[in-house]
Motif scaffolding. Sequence first.
Motif, short mmCIF file in Angstrom:
data_model
loop_
_atom_site.label_atom_id
_atom_site.label_comp_id
_atom_site.label_asym_id
_atom_site.label_seq_id
_atom_site.Cartn_x
_atom_site.Cartn_y
_atom_site.Cartn_z
N ASN A 169 25.96 70.24 -40.73
CA ASN A 169 26.18 69.92 -39.31
C ASN A 169 26.37 68.42 -39.12
OD1 ASN A 169 26.01 72.59 -38.48
ND2 ASN A 169 23.80 72.48 -38.08
N ASP A 170 25.56 67.62 -39.78
CA ASP A 170 25.70 66.17 -39.68
C ASP A 170 27.03 65.70 -40.26
OD1 ASP A 170 23.25 65.81 -38.46
OD2 ASP A 170 22.18 65.37 -40.31
N PHE A 171 27.48 66.36 -41.30
CA PHE A 171 28.75 66.02 -41.93
C PHE A 171 29.92 66.33 -40.99
CE2 PHE A 171 32.32 67.52 -44.72
CZ PHE A 171 32.71 66.27 -45.17
N MET A 172 29.87 67.51 -40.38
CA MET A 172 30.99 67.92 -39.51
C MET A 172 31.01 67.13 -38.20
SD MET A 172 31.26 72.06 -40.08
CE MET A 172 29.52 72.41 -39.80
N ARG A 173 29.83 66.81 -37.65
CA ARG A 173 29.78 66.14 -36.35
C ARG A 173 29.86 64.63 -36.46
NH1 ARG A 173 24.58 69.54 -34.03
NH2 ARG A 173 25.62 71.57 -33.85
N HIS A 174 29.19 64.08 -37.48
CA HIS A 174 29.05 62.62 -37.55
C HIS A 174 29.63 62.01 -38.82
CE1 HIS A 174 26.39 63.28 -34.18
NE2 HIS A 174 25.56 64.01 -34.92
N LYS A 175 30.28 62.83 -39.63
CA LYS A 175 30.90 62.36 -40.88
C LYS A 175 29.90 61.75 -41.85
CE LYS A 175 34.80 63.51 -39.02
NZ LYS A 175 35.36 64.86 -39.34
N LEU A 176 28.64 62.23 -41.82
CA LEU A 176 27.63 61.74 -42.75
C LEU A 176 27.77 62.48 -44.07
CD1 LEU A 176 24.52 61.54 -40.37
CD2 LEU A 176 26.01 59.67 -41.13
N ARG A 177 28.28 61.79 -45.07
CA ARG A 177 28.59 62.44 -46.34
C ARG A 177 27.32 62.77 -47.11
NH1 ARG A 177 33.52 60.42 -49.78
NH2 ARG A 177 33.54 62.65 -50.15
N PHE A 178 27.39 63.85 -47.86
CA PHE A 178 26.27 64.22 -48.72
C PHE A 178 26.81 64.94 -49.94
CE2 PHE A 178 26.97 68.12 -46.39
CZ PHE A 178 26.61 69.13 -47.25
N PHE B 67 17.61 74.65 -60.12
CA PHE B 67 17.14 73.70 -59.12
C PHE B 67 18.36 73.13 -58.38
CE2 PHE B 67 14.00 73.89 -62.43
CZ PHE B 67 12.78 73.82 -61.77
N VAL B 68 18.17 72.79 -57.11
CA VAL B 68 19.24 72.21 -56.31
C VAL B 68 18.72 70.95 -55.62
CG1 VAL B 68 20.65 72.50 -54.23
CG2 VAL B 68 20.53 74.34 -55.91
N ALA B 69 19.55 69.92 -55.61
CA ALA B 69 19.22 68.69 -54.88
C ALA B 69 20.32 68.42 -53.85
CB ALA B 69 19.10 67.51 -55.84
N LEU B 70 19.91 68.08 -52.65
CA LEU B 70 20.82 67.66 -51.58
C LEU B 70 20.64 66.16 -51.40
CD1 LEU B 70 20.01 70.47 -48.96
CD2 LEU B 70 21.62 70.57 -50.87
N ILE B 71 21.72 65.41 -51.56
CA ILE B 71 21.64 63.95 -51.60
C ILE B 71 22.43 63.35 -50.44
CG2 ILE B 71 21.93 61.93 -53.06
CD1 ILE B 71 20.18 64.06 -54.34
N LYS B 72 21.74 62.60 -49.58
CA LYS B 72 22.36 62.00 -48.40
C LYS B 72 23.10 60.71 -48.73
CE LYS B 72 19.68 63.47 -44.35
NZ LYS B 72 18.77 62.98 -43.28
N ASN B 73 24.12 60.42 -47.89
CA ASN B 73 24.80 59.12 -47.90
C ASN B 73 25.23 58.69 -49.29
OD1 ASN B 73 24.24 58.94 -45.11
ND2 ASN B 73 22.20 58.10 -45.55
N VAL B 74 26.08 59.48 -49.92
CA VAL B 74 26.53 59.17 -51.27
C VAL B 74 28.05 59.22 -51.38
CG1 VAL B 74 24.48 59.90 -52.54
CG2 VAL B 74 26.18 61.60 -51.92
N ASN B 75 28.56 58.49 -52.35
CA ASN B 75 29.95 58.65 -52.78
C ASN B 75 29.92 59.26 -54.18
OD1 ASN B 75 29.25 56.54 -54.54
ND2 ASN B 75 30.14 54.98 -53.17
N MET B 76 31.08 59.41 -54.78
CA MET B 76 31.15 60.08 -56.08
C MET B 76 30.40 59.30 -57.16
SD MET B 76 32.32 62.96 -57.17
CE MET B 76 33.78 63.52 -56.29
N LYS B 77 30.48 57.98 -57.11
CA LYS B 77 29.81 57.17 -58.12
C LYS B 77 28.29 57.28 -57.99
CE LYS B 77 29.37 54.18 -61.42
NZ LYS B 77 29.63 54.60 -62.81
N THR B 78 27.79 57.27 -56.76
CA THR B 78 26.34 57.34 -56.54
C THR B 78 25.78 58.68 -56.98
OG1 THR B 78 26.58 55.86 -54.64
CG2 THR B 78 24.49 57.02 -54.86
N ILE B 79 26.48 59.76 -56.62
CA ILE B 79 25.95 61.07 -57.00
C ILE B 79 25.99 61.26 -58.51
CG2 ILE B 79 28.05 62.49 -56.86
CD1 ILE B 79 26.27 64.57 -55.35
#
Length: 303
Positions: A166-175, A226-238
């Motif tokens: 929801n944050d990604f679609m509404r506010h473009k907050l990448r994860f 296991f699954v991790a959800l990572i906020k505010n990242v680009n490809m290099k950071t993830i």
Amino acid sequence: MSGNDHDYRHWRGLLDVLIEGAYIVDKHRKILYWNKAAEKITSYRKDEILGRSCMDNILMHVDEAGNSLCKGDCPLAKTLKDGKIREANVYLHHKDGYRKPVCIRVVPLRNDYGEIHAALELFNDKTPEEALKQRMTELEKLAMFDELTKLPNRRYVEERLEDFMNDFMRHKLRFGVIFMDIDHFKSFNDTYGHVAGDKVLKIVANTLLGASRVSDVVGRWGGEEFVALIKNVNMKTIETIAERYRLLVESSSFELNGESLSVTISIGATLAKQGDTKESIIKRADELMYISKQRGRNRLTIG
């Protein structure tokens, strides 16, 4: 302790009441002193530690890339040699087998002639304990945590994934999503038994948790996944975060009947894209993880 015993007496009263872990080594890195906080942070008792070398398969400090510092770029060894105070962020080997993040500070100790004859290492637990305790309390109330690993369970991860979407679609907050699976887990269970298998799940869970930020969500998806959800990242950071997970799990281990056991994980990582749904992003990360399996395991595939 002999010889330089008097040099440490004035330290003991102070060091024993610190909330920081503290230990003293001689020039050969034999451990001469181990305080109460060190026991609490590592779970190693003083009687298990004193007289042993810090290189002797105990703390086994590694950096974020999983490189061993004890036999290579060791801050203690450098300070004993040149007398410089050093600080570093490392991961120590907890008695329960997992990797725990700590911040260390190494200080030289000198005798009456100004010669370096020992070194003091102070270390802080960097695991965000209070935030984790609060999150645990919330999860317990909602029955959204996994009883074995104490991580959030699949239901919680799915609900947070919806929030992230929801944050990604509404506010473009990448994860990003990181999907991880323990390699050869069934074979490990068959060989060493389910008690050892449960131990491995706990070690992996604690290692992933210690390598994550408070804003990230790390949960047990099911079985050995296991699954991790990572906020505010680009490809290099993830990629950096996922590789840190992989390397720290690889460098974790525990003893069973005199044998040192360890496991590895295969990882798939991806960023949220326009048009993604909860199902599509998990499916993509899962498929990337299977590519890692097919390519030989203990590796990361990003897409």
